[in-house]
Design a protein around this motif. Structure first.
Motif, short mmCIF file in Angstrom:
data_model
loop_
_atom_site.label_atom_id
_atom_site.label_comp_id
_atom_site.label_asym_id
_atom_site.label_seq_id
_atom_site.Cartn_x
_atom_site.Cartn_y
_atom_site.Cartn_z
N LYS A 105 0.87 -1.19 0.00
CA LYS A 105 0.00 0.00 0.00
C LYS A 105 0.91 1.23 0.00
O LYS A 105 1.18 1.83 1.04
CB LYS A 105 -0.89 0.01 1.24
CG LYS A 105 -2.02 -0.96 1.21
CD LYS A 105 -2.91 -0.73 2.43
CE LYS A 105 -4.11 -1.63 2.44
NZ LYS A 105 -4.92 -1.42 3.64
N TYR A 106 1.36 1.60 -1.17
CA TYR A 106 2.37 2.65 -1.25
C TYR A 106 1.81 4.05 -1.05
O TYR A 106 2.54 4.96 -0.66
CB TYR A 106 3.13 2.57 -2.57
CG TYR A 106 2.37 3.05 -3.77
CD1 TYR A 106 2.57 4.35 -4.25
CD2 TYR A 106 1.47 2.24 -4.44
CE1 TYR A 106 1.89 4.80 -5.35
CE2 TYR A 106 0.79 2.69 -5.55
CZ TYR A 106 0.99 3.97 -6.00
OH TYR A 106 0.31 4.42 -7.09
N LYS A 107 0.54 4.26 -1.26
CA LYS A 107 -0.02 5.62 -1.14
C LYS A 107 -0.06 6.13 0.29
O LYS A 107 -0.19 7.32 0.52
CB LYS A 107 -1.41 5.68 -1.77
CG LYS A 107 -1.37 5.52 -3.27
CD LYS A 107 -2.71 5.70 -3.91
CE LYS A 107 -2.56 5.54 -5.42
NZ LYS A 107 -3.82 5.73 -6.12
N VAL A 108 0.08 5.22 1.28
CA VAL A 108 0.08 5.67 2.67
C VAL A 108 1.47 6.11 3.12
O VAL A 108 1.62 6.67 4.20
CB VAL A 108 -0.48 4.59 3.63
CG1 VAL A 108 -1.91 4.26 3.30
CG2 VAL A 108 0.39 3.35 3.64
N GLY A 109 2.49 5.85 2.30
CA GLY A 109 3.86 6.26 2.64
C GLY A 109 4.48 5.37 3.69
O GLY A 109 4.11 4.21 3.83
N GLY A 110 5.43 5.91 4.42
CA GLY A 110 6.10 5.15 5.46
C GLY A 110 7.34 4.44 4.98
O GLY A 110 7.87 4.70 3.90
N ASP A 111 7.82 3.52 5.82
CA ASP A 111 9.03 2.74 5.54
C ASP A 111 8.69 1.26 5.44
O ASP A 111 7.78 0.77 6.12
CB ASP A 111 10.06 2.89 6.66
CG ASP A 111 10.73 4.24 6.70
OD1 ASP A 111 10.77 4.92 5.65
OD2 ASP A 111 11.23 4.62 7.78
N MET A 112 9.45 0.56 4.63
CA MET A 112 9.38 -0.90 4.56
C MET A 112 10.61 -1.43 5.28
O MET A 112 11.73 -1.00 5.01
CB MET A 112 9.35 -1.37 3.12
CG MET A 112 8.98 -2.81 2.97
SD MET A 112 7.34 -3.23 3.57
CE MET A 112 6.29 -2.34 2.44
N ASN A 113 10.40 -2.33 6.23
CA ASN A 113 11.48 -2.89 7.05
C ASN A 113 11.62 -4.37 6.76
O ASN A 113 10.62 -5.10 6.71
CB ASN A 113 11.16 -2.71 8.53
CG ASN A 113 11.14 -1.25 8.93
OD1 ASN A 113 12.14 -0.72 9.35
ND2 ASN A 113 10.00 -0.60 8.78
N ILE A 114 12.85 -4.83 6.60
CA ILE A 114 13.12 -6.23 6.33
C ILE A 114 14.11 -6.76 7.37
O ILE A 114 15.03 -6.05 7.76
CB ILE A 114 13.66 -6.42 4.89
CG1 ILE A 114 13.83 -7.90 4.55
CG2 ILE A 114 14.96 -5.67 4.67
CD1 ILE A 114 14.10 -8.16 3.07
N ALA A 115 13.87 -7.98 7.81
CA ALA A 115 14.77 -8.66 8.73
C ALA A 115 14.96 -10.08 8.21
O ALA A 115 14.01 -10.74 7.81
CB ALA A 115 14.19 -8.70 10.14
N ILE A 116 16.22 -10.54 8.20
CA ILE A 116 16.55 -11.88 7.74
C ILE A 116 17.15 -12.65 8.90
O ILE A 116 18.04 -12.15 9.61
CB ILE A 116 17.50 -11.84 6.54
CG1 ILE A 116 16.85 -11.04 5.40
CG2 ILE A 116 17.87 -13.25 6.09
CD1 ILE A 116 17.71 -10.90 4.16
N TYR A 117 16.67 -13.88 9.09
CA TYR A 117 17.06 -14.73 10.22
C TYR A 117 17.65 -16.03 9.71
O TYR A 117 17.25 -16.54 8.66
CB TYR A 117 15.84 -15.04 11.09
CG TYR A 117 15.17 -13.81 11.63
CD1 TYR A 117 15.57 -13.26 12.84
CD2 TYR A 117 14.14 -13.18 10.92
CE1 TYR A 117 14.96 -12.11 13.34
CE2 TYR A 117 13.53 -12.05 11.42
CZ TYR A 117 13.94 -11.52 12.62
OH TYR A 117 13.34 -10.39 13.10
N ASN A 118 18.57 -16.60 10.49
CA ASN A 118 19.18 -17.87 10.10
C ASN A 118 18.99 -18.97 11.14
O ASN A 118 19.67 -19.99 11.10
CB ASN A 118 20.66 -17.70 9.76
CG ASN A 118 21.50 -17.30 10.95
OD1 ASN A 118 20.98 -17.06 12.04
ND2 ASN A 118 22.81 -17.25 10.76
N SER A 119 18.07 -18.76 12.09
CA SER A 119 17.83 -19.82 13.08
C SER A 119 16.40 -19.73 13.61
O SER A 119 15.81 -18.64 13.66
CB SER A 119 18.80 -19.72 14.26
OG SER A 119 18.49 -18.61 15.06
#
Length: 117
Positions: A9-23
């Protein structure tokens, strides 16, 4: 690895956060993520290009911080009120590491995550 987020939903703005886990033990505990990044939301489809992690098994969690408060907001029933998604697209609810884990084994690999709102 390229991570493609669909249905943002790009029209609301804000940030996209990503986290990658290995366990499994550290999954969904941001302090145990092997990779963290945030970018401004730019469209219905958003990409993260990840070069900093070696080949191996990983699970990805993303959320759309619409109000820029640095966390995934939930309602009184603890259901997210902001967008979220996981690798392998396990559906709604809190997924397990085993349902989200995938093997990263080639530089041009693409992981597609459908955002849930």
């Amino acid at each position: 690895m390229k991570v493609k987020l669909k249905g943002v939903k790009y029209k609301v703005g804000g940030d996209m956060n990503i986290a990658i886990y290995n366990s499994e033990e550290g999954f969904l505990h941001v302090e145990h993520a092997v990779y963290l990044k945030k970018d401004k939301v730019v469209g219905e489809v958003q990409f993260f290009l990840i070069k900093e992690i070696p080949f191996g098994n990983y699970a990805i969690a993303v959320y759309h911080d619409e109000n820029l408060d640095g966390r995934l907001n939930t309602n009184f029933m603890k259901i997210p009120s902001e967008g979220f998604g996981f690798s392998n697209n396990p559906g709604f609810g809190k997924p397990s590491y085993s349902k989200s884990v995938f093997e990263f084994d080639t530089d041009n690999q693409q992981v597609i995550i459908e955002m849930n709102y």
